[in-house]
Design an enzyme around this catalytic site. Structure first.
Site, PDB file in Angstrom:
ATOM      1  N   HIS A 174      82.242  25.576  23.102  1.00  0.00           N
ATOM      2  CA  HIS A 174      81.664  26.040  24.362  1.00  0.00           C
ATOM      3  C   HIS A 174      82.176  27.430  24.750  1.00  0.00           C
ATOM      4  CE1 HIS A 174      78.994  24.567  27.497  1.00  0.00           C
ATOM      5  NE2 HIS A 174      79.733  25.200  28.384  1.00  0.00           N
ATOM      6  N   ASP A 177      83.065  21.217  35.801  1.00  0.00           N
ATOM      7  CA  ASP A 177      81.733  20.721  36.159  1.00  0.00           C
ATOM      8  C   ASP A 177      81.048  20.046  34.974  1.00  0.00           C
ATOM      9  OD1 ASP A 177      81.860  21.507  38.797  1.00  0.00           O
ATOM     10  OD2 ASP A 177      80.936  23.452  38.441  1.00  0.00           O
ATOM     11  N   GLU A 203      82.029  22.670  46.595  1.00  0.00           N
ATOM     12  CA  GLU A 203      81.555  23.817  45.832  1.00  0.00           C
ATOM     13  C   GLU A 203      80.408  24.464  46.599  1.00  0.00           C
ATOM     14  OE1 GLU A 203      80.472  23.649  41.769  1.00  0.00           O
ATOM     15  OE2 GLU A 203      82.420  22.918  41.069  1.00  0.00           O
TER      16      GLU A 203
END
Length: 515
Positions: free
Chosen positions: A95, A156, A267
């Site tokens: 990632h 997240d 958030e």
């Protein structure tokens, strides 16, 4: 020309480094006695990542059968000395954004091969889980939930490896309370750049322990971590509201993170869509007042969404409802934009994976992701917003823009992670995508937009820090670490003196002695 400048030119031009394994290197590595295996031919996957922009082919890929394979391989490269060009990069779930987990002509370690190492949950007054550095957070969560427990702090997106996020920081909407993931680790097992396998904690090998946390893989490969747990709730009240006034939006966020009794996750994100059509932000949510919600029109304004959750179980649902009502009464959002839902704790934490599945089905996941993540001091967040959201960004942004506050007091300054020098600072994440890997204009626009944002920060004297930082020259890294650079460089010299590890971060260059 400086090596890093040459490398930067190659990468920007999109060149693919084509390597043919040195027969001597292959012969040397094949002599290693390991439980797993080394691959010398099918190495193309190790030259791709989520950023989908850089291609640096390794000479070999290690598929370790055990942690000792990782140590043996690094130790072998270390013993080859400075006469070898070989470097080693640990690759988790791939990632990375800028080729940070790639090793040009080196060895890439497939850390997910270590997922078979057992994840062990320990109950008690201070519960914890021991997990492989190559384990995905989602799998660790599923194992912990069997015991009614869960890690405290998250990212997240959960389909990332333990070692990958701990090498950066690991931030999500729980970090204002529990700190980043690196603030919730009791112990690490690490393979250093010398091939040593060491247990590290605040009491044992403490310097390496703190160096590796947020250390961008520079000091060792994290092969196992002991992570703090807490009782896991069954359900989550999930709430979204909109603001049209940026000052109210940020002041409300700062107020919420300062309260002792507050939401469990906080958030924010920015909605730049001047068409007036706002549907995606509230999908799967029910409006508090359906009539008012149907009449809401954004009028083409830039809007700011505040997203919050409150954990609960069936036996305290009524009490939690009252707490939520009390907290919402303190906020200055647009009344008709209160949307809410109730989902399981697992469903909430793994929410991004739902979007991933949809994007993959449309061929929109494996596209370039020119992301930019910044940590902005609270005292400059309004200046930043006025220029960036009001002037630099176009009418719409091809991806979410996150914006939410964090508390410096929840970060341990002994780790390698660097943050702004203010008690409250904001993560501002521009999570852009280029719709097609062949759409160079789209990618070029996103990259130029990032440059404009960075140039503005520099010209305006905003002392921000990059999160998931990317620089091409050591001078830039020195500026990033500031007065902590000397300690960072010292630790590198101690734990990876030949500069073998994580070459894709482009912080240090392995010095190769000519024959």
């Amino acid at each position: 020309m400086h090596y890093f400048l040459e490398l930067f030119v190659v990468l920007v031009l999109g060149s693919v480094a084509m390597h043919v394994s040195d027969p001597g290197v292959a012969s040397s590595l094949e002599s290693l006695r390991i439980d797993g295996n080394l691959s010398f031919h099918d190495v193309s996957l190790a030259a791709r990542d989520f950023g989908n922009r850089y291609r640096l082919l390794p000479s070999a890929v290690l598929h370790p059968g055990s942690v000792s394979d990782v140590a043996a391989t690094v130790r072998h490269v270390f013993r080859m000395g400075s006469g070898s060009k070989l470097t080693v990069a640990a690759r988790g779930h791939g990632h990375s954004l800028q080729g940070q987990a790639q090793a040009d002509g080196g060895i890439v370690v497939r850390m997910e091969n270590l997922r078979g190492c057992e994840t062990k949950v320990h109950d008690g007054e201070q519960p914890y889980v021991d997990a492989s550095g190559g384990a995905l957070w989602i799998n660790v969560l599923l194992e912990c939930l069997k015991h009614g427990l869960a890690p405290k702090s998250w990212t997240d997106y959960l389909h990332l490896t333990i070692g990958g996020t701990l090498s950066n920081a690991g931030i999500s909407g729980q970090a204002f309370r529990h700190g980043p993931q690196i603030s919730n680790v009791h112990q690490l097992e690490i393979v250093t750049g010398k091939g040593e396998l060491l247990n590290c904690s605040a009491e044992e090998n403490a310097d390496l322990f703190y160096a590796a946390l947020g250390g961008l893989g520079q000091f060792g490969i994290i092969t196992r971590a002991r992570i703090a747990l807490e009782p896991a709730p069954k359900m989550v009240k999930w709430i979204r509201v909109l603001y049209s006034d940026f000052a109210s939006f940020t002041e409300d966020q700062e107020m919420l993170i300062s309260l002792k009794e507050t939401f469990d996750y906080i958030e924010g994100f920015v909605i730049i869509n001047r068409t007036g059509l706002l549907n995606n932000w509230r999908s799967s949510f029910n409006p508090q007042n359906p009539v008012q919600a149907s009449e809401f029109d954004s009028d083409g304004r830039i809007l700011f969404c505040l997203e919050m959750t409150k954990n609960f179980d069936q036996d305290n649902a009524e009490t939690v409802n009252q707490q939520v009502e009390a907290l919402l009464s303190k906020l200055r959002y647009i009344p008709s934009t209160l949307f809410q839902s109730e989902v399981s704790y697992l469903e909430f934490l793994d929410r991004v994976h739902v979007s991933e599945v949809k994007l993959r089905s449309k061929g929109l996941w494996e596209v370039p992701h020119p992301w930019l993540n910044l940590l902005i001091p609270r005292t400059r967040i309004r200046d930043f917003a006025a220029q960036v959201f009001g002037k630099i960004l176009p009418d719409s942004n091809n991806g979410p823009i996150l914006l939410y506050p964090l508390n410096k007091s929840k970060w341990d300054n002994r780790t390698s992670a660097v943050i702004p020098d203010e008690e409250i600072f904001y993560l501002v994440a521009f999570l852009s995508s280029a719709p097609s890997s062949s759409d160079h204009d789209s990618l070029d626009r996103a990259l130029k937009q990032n440059d404009r944002i960075l140039d503005f920060c520099k010209q305006a004297g905003i002392r921000m820090k990059q999160y998931l930082p990317y620089y091409t020259m050591q001078e830039e890294w020195r500026a990033h670490f500031g007065d902590r650079w000397e300690d960072f460089a010292r630790r590198k010299g101690v734990y990876d003196p030949l500069y073998i590890l994580a070459p894709g971060q482009r912080i240090f260059q392995k010095a190769v002695r000519s024959s």
